[in-house]
Design an enzyme around this catalytic site. Structure first.
Site, PDB file in Angstrom:
ATOM      1  N   GLY A   1      -1.419   4.943 -35.602  1.00  0.00           N
ATOM      2  CA  GLY A   1      -2.603   5.623 -35.100  1.00  0.00           C
ATOM      3  C   GLY A   1      -3.782   5.287 -35.977  1.00  0.00           C
ATOM      4  O   GLY A   1      -3.651   4.626 -37.001  1.00  0.00           O
ATOM      5  N   GLU A   2      -4.930   5.770 -35.537  1.00  0.00           N
ATOM      6  CA  GLU A   2      -6.152   5.522 -36.285  1.00  0.00           C
ATOM      7  C   GLU A   2      -6.077   6.193 -37.652  1.00  0.00           C
ATOM      8  O   GLU A   2      -6.626   5.711 -38.633  1.00  0.00           O
ATOM      9  CB  GLU A   2      -7.287   6.123 -35.463  1.00  0.00           C
ATOM     10  CG  GLU A   2      -8.640   5.586 -35.742  1.00  0.00           C
ATOM     11  CD  GLU A   2      -9.660   6.319 -34.873  1.00  0.00           C
ATOM     12  OE1 GLU A   2      -9.334   6.650 -33.712  1.00  0.00           O
ATOM     13  OE2 GLU A   2     -10.765   6.564 -35.372  1.00  0.00           O
ATOM     14  N   PHE A   3      -5.382   7.330 -37.724  1.00  0.00           N
ATOM     15  CA  PHE A   3      -5.401   8.118 -38.960  1.00  0.00           C
ATOM     16  C   PHE A   3      -4.072   8.115 -39.701  1.00  0.00           C
ATOM     17  O   PHE A   3      -3.922   8.785 -40.704  1.00  0.00           O
ATOM     18  CB  PHE A   3      -5.808   9.556 -38.653  1.00  0.00           C
ATOM     19  CG  PHE A   3      -7.143   9.646 -37.997  1.00  0.00           C
ATOM     20  CD1 PHE A   3      -8.304   9.493 -38.738  1.00  0.00           C
ATOM     21  CD2 PHE A   3      -7.243   9.854 -36.635  1.00  0.00           C
ATOM     22  CE1 PHE A   3      -9.537   9.561 -38.141  1.00  0.00           C
ATOM     23  CE2 PHE A   3      -8.486   9.925 -36.023  1.00  0.00           C
ATOM     24  CZ  PHE A   3      -9.639   9.774 -36.775  1.00  0.00           C
TER      25      PHE A   3
ATOM     26  N   GLY B   1       4.641   3.650 -34.014  1.00  0.00           N
ATOM     27  CA  GLY B   1       3.259   3.420 -33.629  1.00  0.00           C
ATOM     28  C   GLY B   1       2.345   3.557 -34.815  1.00  0.00           C
ATOM     29  O   GLY B   1       2.729   4.086 -35.862  1.00  0.00           O
TER      30      GLY B   1
ATOM     31  N   LYS C   1       3.521  12.422 -36.536  1.00  0.00           N
ATOM     32  CA  LYS C   1       2.300  11.757 -36.980  1.00  0.00           C
ATOM     33  C   LYS C   1       2.039  12.202 -38.399  1.00  0.00           C
ATOM     34  O   LYS C   1       2.003  13.393 -38.682  1.00  0.00           O
ATOM     35  CB  LYS C   1       1.154  12.200 -36.066  1.00  0.00           C
ATOM     36  CG  LYS C   1       0.015  11.207 -35.981  1.00  0.00           C
ATOM     37  CD  LYS C   1      -1.055  11.722 -35.046  1.00  0.00           C
ATOM     38  CE  LYS C   1      -1.406  10.698 -33.993  1.00  0.00           C
ATOM     39  NZ  LYS C   1      -2.536  11.104 -33.161  1.00  0.00           N
TER      40      LYS C   1
ATOM     41  N   ASP D   1      -3.074  13.411 -27.628  1.00  0.00           N
ATOM     42  CA  ASP D   1      -4.319  13.297 -28.398  1.00  0.00           C
ATOM     43  C   ASP D   1      -5.435  14.193 -27.894  1.00  0.00           C
ATOM     44  O   ASP D   1      -6.594  13.933 -28.177  1.00  0.00           O
ATOM     45  CB  ASP D   1      -4.844  11.850 -28.359  1.00  0.00           C
ATOM     46  CG  ASP D   1      -4.209  10.999 -29.447  1.00  0.00           C
ATOM     47  OD1 ASP D   1      -3.423  11.544 -30.218  1.00  0.00           O
ATOM     48  OD2 ASP D   1      -4.512   9.811 -29.502  1.00  0.00           O
TER      49      ASP D   1
ATOM     50  N   VAL E   1       2.869   6.743 -36.887  1.00  0.00           N
ATOM     51  CA  VAL E   1       3.683   7.618 -36.066  1.00  0.00           C
ATOM     52  C   VAL E   1       5.135   7.183 -36.253  1.00  0.00           C
ATOM     53  O   VAL E   1       5.462   6.005 -36.094  1.00  0.00           O
ATOM     54  CB  VAL E   1       3.283   7.531 -34.577  1.00  0.00           C
ATOM     55  CG1 VAL E   1       4.128   8.491 -33.745  1.00  0.00           C
ATOM     56  CG2 VAL E   1       1.802   7.847 -34.400  1.00  0.00           C
TER      57      VAL E   1
ATOM     58  N   ASP F   1     -11.201  11.609 -24.942  1.00  0.00           N
ATOM     59  CA  ASP F   1     -10.654  10.280 -25.197  1.00  0.00           C
ATOM     60  C   ASP F   1      -9.524   9.993 -24.210  1.00  0.00           C
ATOM     61  O   ASP F   1      -8.459   9.506 -24.590  1.00  0.00           O
ATOM     62  CB  ASP F   1     -10.175  10.181 -26.654  1.00  0.00           C
ATOM     63  CG  ASP F   1      -9.915   8.745 -27.092  1.00  0.00           C
ATOM     64  OD1 ASP F   1     -10.296   7.813 -26.347  1.00  0.00           O
ATOM     65  OD2 ASP F   1      -9.315   8.558 -28.159  1.00  0.00           O
TER      66      ASP F   1
ATOM     67  N   ARG G   1      -4.105   4.394 -23.071  1.00  0.00           N
ATOM     68  CA  ARG G   1      -3.434   4.312 -24.391  1.00  0.00           C
ATOM     69  C   ARG G   1      -3.041   5.683 -24.908  1.00  0.00           C
ATOM     70  O   ARG G   1      -2.176   5.801 -25.779  1.00  0.00           O
ATOM     71  CB  ARG G   1      -4.345   3.599 -25.407  1.00  0.00           C
ATOM     72  CG  ARG G   1      -5.630   4.329 -25.680  1.00  0.00           C
ATOM     73  CD  ARG G   1      -6.567   3.640 -26.653  1.00  0.00           C
ATOM     74  NE  ARG G   1      -7.853   4.347 -26.667  1.00  0.00           N
ATOM     75  CZ  ARG G   1      -8.825   4.151 -25.789  1.00  0.00           C
ATOM     76  NH1 ARG G   1      -8.694   3.223 -24.859  1.00  0.00           N
ATOM     77  NH2 ARG G   1      -9.929   4.866 -25.816  1.00  0.00           N
ATOM     78  N   ASN G   2      -3.690   6.739 -24.405  1.00  0.00           N
ATOM     79  CA  ASN G   2      -3.365   8.106 -24.839  1.00  0.00           C
ATOM     80  C   ASN G   2      -2.483   8.857 -23.849  1.00  0.00           C
ATOM     81  O   ASN G   2      -2.344  10.064 -23.932  1.00  0.00           O
ATOM     82  CB  ASN G   2      -4.640   8.897 -25.118  1.00  0.00           C
ATOM     83  CG  ASN G   2      -5.278   8.487 -26.430  1.00  0.00           C
ATOM     84  OD1 ASN G   2      -4.575   8.038 -27.338  1.00  0.00           O
ATOM     85  ND2 ASN G   2      -6.584   8.606 -26.533  1.00  0.00           N
TER      86      ASN G   2
HETATM   87  P1  ADP Z   1      -4.186   7.452 -32.562  1.00  0.00           P
HETATM   88  O1  ADP Z   1      -4.754   8.165 -31.386  1.00  0.00           O
HETATM   89  O2  ADP Z   1      -4.488   8.096 -33.870  1.00  0.00           O
HETATM   90  O3  ADP Z   1      -4.521   5.997 -32.541  1.00  0.00           O
HETATM   91  P2  ADP Z   1      -1.720   7.881 -31.206  1.00  0.00           P
HETATM   92  O4  ADP Z   1      -1.430   9.331 -31.192  1.00  0.00           O
HETATM   93  O5  ADP Z   1      -2.349   7.372 -29.957  1.00  0.00           O
HETATM   94  O6  ADP Z   1      -2.602   7.525 -32.453  1.00  0.00           O
HETATM   95  O7  ADP Z   1      -0.367   7.120 -31.506  1.00  0.00           O
HETATM   96  C1  ADP Z   1      -0.284   5.719 -31.654  1.00  0.00           C
HETATM   97  C2  ADP Z   1       0.944   5.199 -30.923  1.00  0.00           C
HETATM   98  O8  ADP Z   1       2.127   5.830 -31.405  1.00  0.00           O
HETATM   99  C3  ADP Z   1       0.921   5.488 -29.424  1.00  0.00           C
HETATM  100  O9  ADP Z   1       0.236   4.510 -28.706  1.00  0.00           O
HETATM  101  C4  ADP Z   1       2.404   5.492 -29.072  1.00  0.00           C
HETATM  102  O10 ADP Z   1       2.865   4.188 -28.841  1.00  0.00           O
HETATM  103  C5  ADP Z   1       3.036   6.063 -30.338  1.00  0.00           C
HETATM  104  N1  ADP Z   1       3.242   7.525 -30.174  1.00  0.00           N
HETATM  105  C6  ADP Z   1       2.364   8.513 -30.466  1.00  0.00           C
HETATM  106  N2  ADP Z   1       2.868   9.728 -30.187  1.00  0.00           N
HETATM  107  C7  ADP Z   1       4.102   9.522 -29.681  1.00  0.00           C
HETATM  108  C8  ADP Z   1       5.142  10.386 -29.161  1.00  0.00           C
HETATM  109  N3  ADP Z   1       4.984  11.713 -29.119  1.00  0.00           N
HETATM  110  N4  ADP Z   1       6.280   9.811 -28.719  1.00  0.00           N
HETATM  111  C9  ADP Z   1       6.429   8.469 -28.755  1.00  0.00           C
HETATM  112  N5  ADP Z   1       5.498   7.607 -29.208  1.00  0.00           N
HETATM  113  C10 ADP Z   1       4.343   8.111 -29.672  1.00  0.00           C
HETATM  114 MG    MG Z   2      -4.438   7.692 -29.426  1.00  0.00          MG
END
Ligand code: ADP
Ligand code: MG
Length: 447
Positions: free
Chosen positions: A203-205, A201, A221, A329, A208, A311, A315-316
């Site tokens: 993420g914004e920052f 994945g 992350k 998140d 993953v 938030d 998606r979270n």
């Molecule tokens: P951000 O909030 O910074 O955009 P996220 O934490 O939502 O990032 O993570 C982005 C993507 O990564 C999620 O939509 C998911 O698909 C994947 N992901 C994040 N954490 C996990 C996890 N613990 N297990 C499996 N996939 C994850």
């Molecule tokens: Mg997120």
């Protein structure tokens, strides 16, 4: 010690040394981390696994404490050795009495944007200019680093072009080393046990990644920027306070490459993708209700801990191998500091009072939960499909609300609408939502 009850998986810290174990007992040193495997019947003993050696054995509950929560403390720093803008002379004074390898980093006065690494060596202090160019840092134009944390980590392991390996950071007065505090509380993991795999994945920052930590599948992350990592640290503190089956579990953090946040692995990804890729044909209403109930229960727990998510959105929400939905998140949502840039808020999920007056509360989370319910029952559609962001707020105040998704049970649509009361006090609590969903599930099973 009979009052203690730790479920399998609980992370504990040992309170003292135990170097001469009897057969079947585990040997350990004060401060070692162990994982509970199971309680031994009626004895106040546990079968545990040692996190460093992987050895299993018996251990008395009285020798253990559960790892503690980290307090969000502005003095907690990932870079306690960073002293900001002080002069070379002040740096020399900070590094008294001399001690080989004692060091600090300051901002260069003469070359704005650059840093200076100051190292005590043989009664002198040597100043190394750290050139900051195109988002990289370098002392010798041979080794390049993307941030100060990585640079210091490197020179603590290798002398390279400088006079000595860095040995001991000189903390800025009043600053506490995050690394030490995390280690003491039991949240610092060991890089050598971590194997990283594919990216799962973005993420914004940061990315993953999938990985493995001591035999357990994990998601990691990675936050590379040192300033963002510092902000995340404060918010990761929220994750150390909670433990619930519907909240994504934090295993710990590693200070490397910026910051690694190690979490339990949720194999079925986020709820939006889960629903979109399967759709109506593959996901029955009962499953939708179960997801909704999982989230309400996780949020009820968060509310009880006085934590506001800010938030909450499909998606979270992440889905486990066993189809359990868990909130992720949380706490991380506050990384944008107070007075946050309103343009960054997820407008279509955020309650009107939060958008307009920055009034975030569990009740504004309930508003977002209503949107999340709509997302679930529309199988992952984006809310307010035909409206631009600007139109949404105004229409809401005039009383406009989204129509029910196709095939949505009327009782569920009524729940959504109750979450979208303009007056926060009129919205249901997460406890109430939990009860209503349980009733709905029972009803569905009875027919
Ligand atoms: P951000 O909030 O910074 O955009 P996220 O934490 O939502 O990032 O993570 C982005 C993507 O990564 C999620 O939509 C998911 O698909 C994947 N992901 C994040 N954490 C996990 C996890 N613990 N297990 C499996 N996939 C994850
Ligand atoms: Mg997120």
């Amino acid at each position: 010690m009979s009052g203690k009850h730790w479920p399998p998986g609980t992370q504990c810290v040992t309170k003292h040394d135990h170097t001469k174990p009897k057969p079947r007992e585990l040997a350990f040193r004060k401060g070692d981390m162990v994982t509970i495997i199971e309680a031994v019947e009626g004895k106040g003993w546990y079968r545990v696994r040692h996190n460093e050696t992987g050895q299993e054995g018996l251990l008395a509950a009285s020798a253990l404490r559960e790892r503690g929560a980290i307090r969000a403390d502005p003095k907690l720093s990932l870079m306690p050795w960073f002293h900001g803008k002080i002069s070379g002379l002040e740096a020399v004074q900070e590094l008294q009495p001399p001690e080989d390898g004692l060091f600090l980093v300051r901002e260069s006065v003469r070359h704005p944007g650059d840093y200076v690494l100051c190292v005590s060596f043989g009664k002198e202090v040597i100043h190394y200019r750290v050139v900051h160019e195109e988002n990289t840092l370098s002392i010798d134009s041979q080794q390049y680093f993307s941030n100060l944390i990585d640079m210091i980590e490197h020179y603590m392991n290798e002398q390279g072009a400088i006079c000595t390996k860095l040995v001991k950071p000189k903390p800025k007065s009043g600053m506490k080393s995050a690394e030490e505090e995390l280690a003491k509380a039991g949240w610092l993991l060991n890089l050598k046990h971590l194997t990283l795999g594919d990216r799962i994945g973005q993420g914004e920052f940061g990315d993953v990644l999938q990985g493995e930590y001591m035999g357990q599948r994990v998601a990691v992350k990675n936050i590379k920027c040192d300033v963002t990592a510092q902000a995340f640290l404060a918010e990761t503190a929220a994750m150390t306070k909670v433990r619930h089956k519907n909240l994504v579990c934090l295993l710990g953090v590693i200070l490397h490459n910026g910051l690694y946040i190690v979490m339990e692995f949720m194999s079925k990804g986020n709820l939006v993708n889960f629903l979109r890729t399967r759709g109506r044909a593959l996901v029955p209403t009962q499953q939708l209700l179960l997801f909704a109930l999982d989230v309400a229960q996780g949020m009820d727990y968060l509310e009880s801990k006085k934590l506001v998510h800010r938030d909450l959105a499909a998606r979270n929400i992440l889905i486990s191998e066993e189809n359990v939905a868990k909130v992720s998140d949380f706490g991380l949502a506050r990384v944008n500091p107070k007075g946050a840039d309103a343009t960054l808020l997820p407008v279509k999920w955020t309650a009107p009072e939060a958008l307009k007056h920055n009034k975030f509360s569990s009740k504004s989370d309930v508003w977002s939960y209503g949107i999340l319910l709509w997302e679930i029952f529309s199988f992952g559609r984006a809310p307010y499909p035909k409206l631009a962001l600007k139109e949404v707020t105004e229409l809401l105040e005039q009383g406009y609300r989204m129509d029910p998704p196709e095939g949505c049970p009327p009782t569920i649509y009524a729940l959504m609408k109750s979450c979208w009361e303009l007056e926060p006090g009129k919205r249901p609590s997460f406890k109430k939502l939990t009860e209503k969903l349980q009733k709905e599930l029972k009803h569905l099973r009875d027919i």
